[in-house]
Design a protein around this motif. Structure first.
Motif, PDB file in Angstrom:
ATOM      1  N   THR A  31     -30.532  44.612 -15.982  1.00 32.28           N
ATOM      2  CA  THR A  31     -29.299  45.327 -15.616  1.00 32.28           C
ATOM      3  C   THR A  31     -28.046  44.741 -16.288  1.00 32.28           C
ATOM      4  O   THR A  31     -27.200  45.487 -16.771  1.00 32.28           O
ATOM      5  CB  THR A  31     -29.113  45.263 -14.084  1.00 32.28           C
ATOM      6  OG1 THR A  31     -30.370  45.515 -13.469  1.00 32.28           O
ATOM      7  CG2 THR A  31     -28.070  46.253 -13.612  1.00 32.28           C
ATOM      8  N   CYS A  32     -27.931  43.419 -16.296  1.00 28.56           N
ATOM      9  CA  CYS A  32     -26.698  42.788 -16.790  1.00 28.56           C
ATOM     10  C   CYS A  32     -26.802  42.323 -18.235  1.00 28.56           C
ATOM     11  O   CYS A  32     -25.905  41.640 -18.738  1.00 28.56           O
ATOM     12  CB  CYS A  32     -26.344  41.593 -15.912  1.00 28.56           C
ATOM     13  SG  CYS A  32     -26.062  42.040 -14.195  1.00 28.56           S
ATOM     14  N   CYS A  70     -25.678  37.072 -15.199  1.00 30.14           N
ATOM     15  CA  CYS A  70     -26.183  38.190 -14.394  1.00 30.14           C
ATOM     16  C   CYS A  70     -25.482  38.135 -13.048  1.00 30.14           C
ATOM     17  O   CYS A  70     -25.515  37.114 -12.368  1.00 30.14           O
ATOM     18  CB  CYS A  70     -27.699  38.058 -14.227  1.00 30.14           C
ATOM     19  SG  CYS A  70     -28.381  39.031 -12.870  1.00 30.14           S
ATOM     20  N   TYR A  71     -24.860  39.260 -12.706  1.00 30.56           N
ATOM     21  CA  TYR A  71     -24.020  39.299 -11.499  1.00 30.56           C
ATOM     22  C   TYR A  71     -24.725  39.955 -10.323  1.00 30.56           C
ATOM     23  O   TYR A  71     -24.124  40.135  -9.275  1.00 30.56           O
ATOM     24  CB  TYR A  71     -22.723  40.049 -11.806  1.00 30.56           C
ATOM     25  CG  TYR A  71     -21.881  39.363 -12.864  1.00 30.56           C
ATOM     26  CD1 TYR A  71     -20.938  38.414 -12.504  1.00 30.56           C
ATOM     27  CD2 TYR A  71     -22.071  39.641 -14.216  1.00 30.56           C
ATOM     28  CE1 TYR A  71     -20.186  37.765 -13.468  1.00 30.56           C
ATOM     29  CE2 TYR A  71     -21.332  38.993 -15.187  1.00 30.56           C
ATOM     30  CZ  TYR A  71     -20.383  38.049 -14.803  1.00 30.56           C
ATOM     31  OH  TYR A  71     -19.651  37.403 -15.761  1.00 30.56           O
ATOM     32  N   CYS A  72     -25.975  40.336 -10.515  1.00 27.19           N
ATOM     33  CA  CYS A  72     -26.677  41.049  -9.448  1.00 27.19           C
ATOM     34  C   CYS A  72     -26.769  40.174  -8.201  1.00 27.19           C
ATOM     35  O   CYS A  72     -27.093  38.991  -8.299  1.00 27.19           O
ATOM     36  CB  CYS A  72     -28.084  41.422  -9.880  1.00 27.19           C
ATOM     37  SG  CYS A  72     -28.122  42.514 -11.308  1.00 27.19           S
ATOM     38  N   TYR A 116     -37.253  41.361 -13.801  1.00 26.40           N
ATOM     39  CA  TYR A 116     -35.832  41.691 -13.722  1.00 26.40           C
ATOM     40  C   TYR A 116     -35.563  42.803 -14.727  1.00 26.40           C
ATOM     41  O   TYR A 116     -35.911  42.675 -15.902  1.00 26.40           O
ATOM     42  CB  TYR A 116     -35.000  40.443 -14.062  1.00 26.40           C
ATOM     43  CG  TYR A 116     -33.521  40.756 -14.146  1.00 26.40           C
ATOM     44  CD1 TYR A 116     -32.815  41.093 -13.001  1.00 26.40           C
ATOM     45  CD2 TYR A 116     -32.856  40.749 -15.370  1.00 26.40           C
ATOM     46  CE1 TYR A 116     -31.464  41.403 -13.071  1.00 26.40           C
ATOM     47  CE2 TYR A 116     -31.508  41.050 -15.452  1.00 26.40           C
ATOM     48  CZ  TYR A 116     -30.817  41.378 -14.300  1.00 26.40           C
ATOM     49  OH  TYR A 116     -29.489  41.696 -14.379  1.00 26.40           O
TER      50      TYR A 116
HETATM   51 ZN    ZN Z   1     -27.936  41.286 -13.125  1.00 22.66          ZN
END
Ligand code: ZN
Ligand code: GLU
Length: 326
Positions: free
Chosen positions: A141-142, A111-113, A138
């Motif tokens: 998203t990723c 996860c890059y958030c 969470y």
């Molecule tokens: Zn993420």
């Protein structure tokens, strides 16, 4: 490894205080009462907050209080440890966390958030109907980024954390020896949770499960503040095919204002209390009184409390230290 195996799992990030002593005394009593084996494990997973000096101080304070253990760091403070399940220090167990991570396979994703992005995502979701009082999960998203999208983020210099994909996992139910039957959805516990931080530090949730499992821990007695983490831990036990320990989450010890005792209550560190002239039996006696194990705060040694000990005698809800007993 047979019989009851309990543990004390302090984080060497500061001095032990009376609230830690409360939890460790009760965990010690529950294990000793059952004739069990007690493990001391240093949860120094976060290198920035932990130090050997704090770990040494914890060993000293536990011994001073009158608590002993069968496996873990040597009680006399000399370097080294005893027991078949070591190392008993999380900072030396990375390879084991790595192996568990590998076994989780496709369930793990990067996860890059950034922190800010997470905040914005959560803010956008606040008020959504599936968000309960335990906070927004969470949003995933990723979760399904393509290899290309991942490469893009990597080349932009982003370091991912690793999360567990909780999609499709059933709700988690268990019976806590003190808090009774519990039922949680993983979404209600934050959704896809981190197993490793973006700076490479292992997450508590993964480390504690690997350690409890590989150290054969089957009795966990700890503060009620950790009850909300238990479903995430149980999800990992289940996914990794390890038997679940039995849990007892004990009420928290609070100051006269009802605030949970914490490191900032500096005058209630065991070291400060010792330096103020208090004897360990006095503190144990006070804690035993608060735990409903004796009628008056008379000085006692931990071993004196074993006869008639039962966690069931603990009061319900937070336990307050009144100003007079301080
Ligand atoms: Zn993420
Ligand atoms: N190391 C944790 C703490 O000090 C305790 C973790 C546990 O008991 O599972 O709060």
């Amino acid at each position: 490894m047979t019989g009851v195996r309990g543990r004390l799992a302090p984080s060497p990030t500061g001095l032990l205080h009376l609230g830690n002593a409360w939890a460790f005394l009760l965990a010690w009593l529950a294990c000793r009462k059952a004739g069990g084996t007690l493990v001391l494990r240093m949860e120094d997973i976060d290198p920035e907050r932990s130090s050997q000096a704090w770990a040494d101080a914890i060993v000293y304070d536990l011994r001073w209080l009158g608590l002993d253990w069968d496996e873990g760091p040597r009680p006399d403070g000399t370097p080294g440890e005893t027991g078949p399940c070591g190392p008993y220090v999380q900072s030396r167990r990375s390879a084991l966390y790595e192996q568990a991570l590998a076994r989780l396979g496709d369930r793990v994703y990067p996860c890059y958030c950034t922190r800010k992005e997470l905040r914005d995502q959560l803010r956008a979701m606040a008020g959504a109907p599936h968000v309960d009082d335990r906070g927004a999960p969470y949003p995933g998203t990723c979760r399904h980024l393509t290899a290309e999208q991942r490469a893009q983020r990597e080349s932009a210099g982003r370091h991912p954390c690793l999360r567990l994909n909780t999609e499709g996992l059933a709700g988690i139910s268990f019976v806590d020896a003190l808090c009774g039957p519990q039922s949680f959805s993983l979404a209600g516990c934050g959704g896809d949770f981190a197993l490793r931080r973006s700076d490479g530090v292992w997450a508590y949730q993964l480390a504690v499960v690997v350690d409890d499992a590989l150290m054969g821990i089957n009795q966990v007695v700890r503060g009620e503040d950790i009850l909300v983490s238990t479903p995430r831990q149980l999800a990992l036990f289940d996914l990794l095919g390890w038997p679940r320990p039995a849990y007892a989450h004990i009420p928290l010890l609070c100051d006269p204002d009802g605030e949970r005792l914490a490191k900032r209550h500096g005058s209630l560190s065991l070291r400060a209390l010792r330096e103020a002239g208090h004897a360990p039996q006095e503190l144990v006696g006070l804690l035993a009184f608060k735990a409903g194990l004796q009628d008056r705060p008379e000085p006692r040694a931990p071993g004196d409390l074993l006869e008639g000990f039962s966690l069931q005698r603990l009061p319900q809800g937070p336990v307050r230290l009144d100003a007079a007993s301080l």
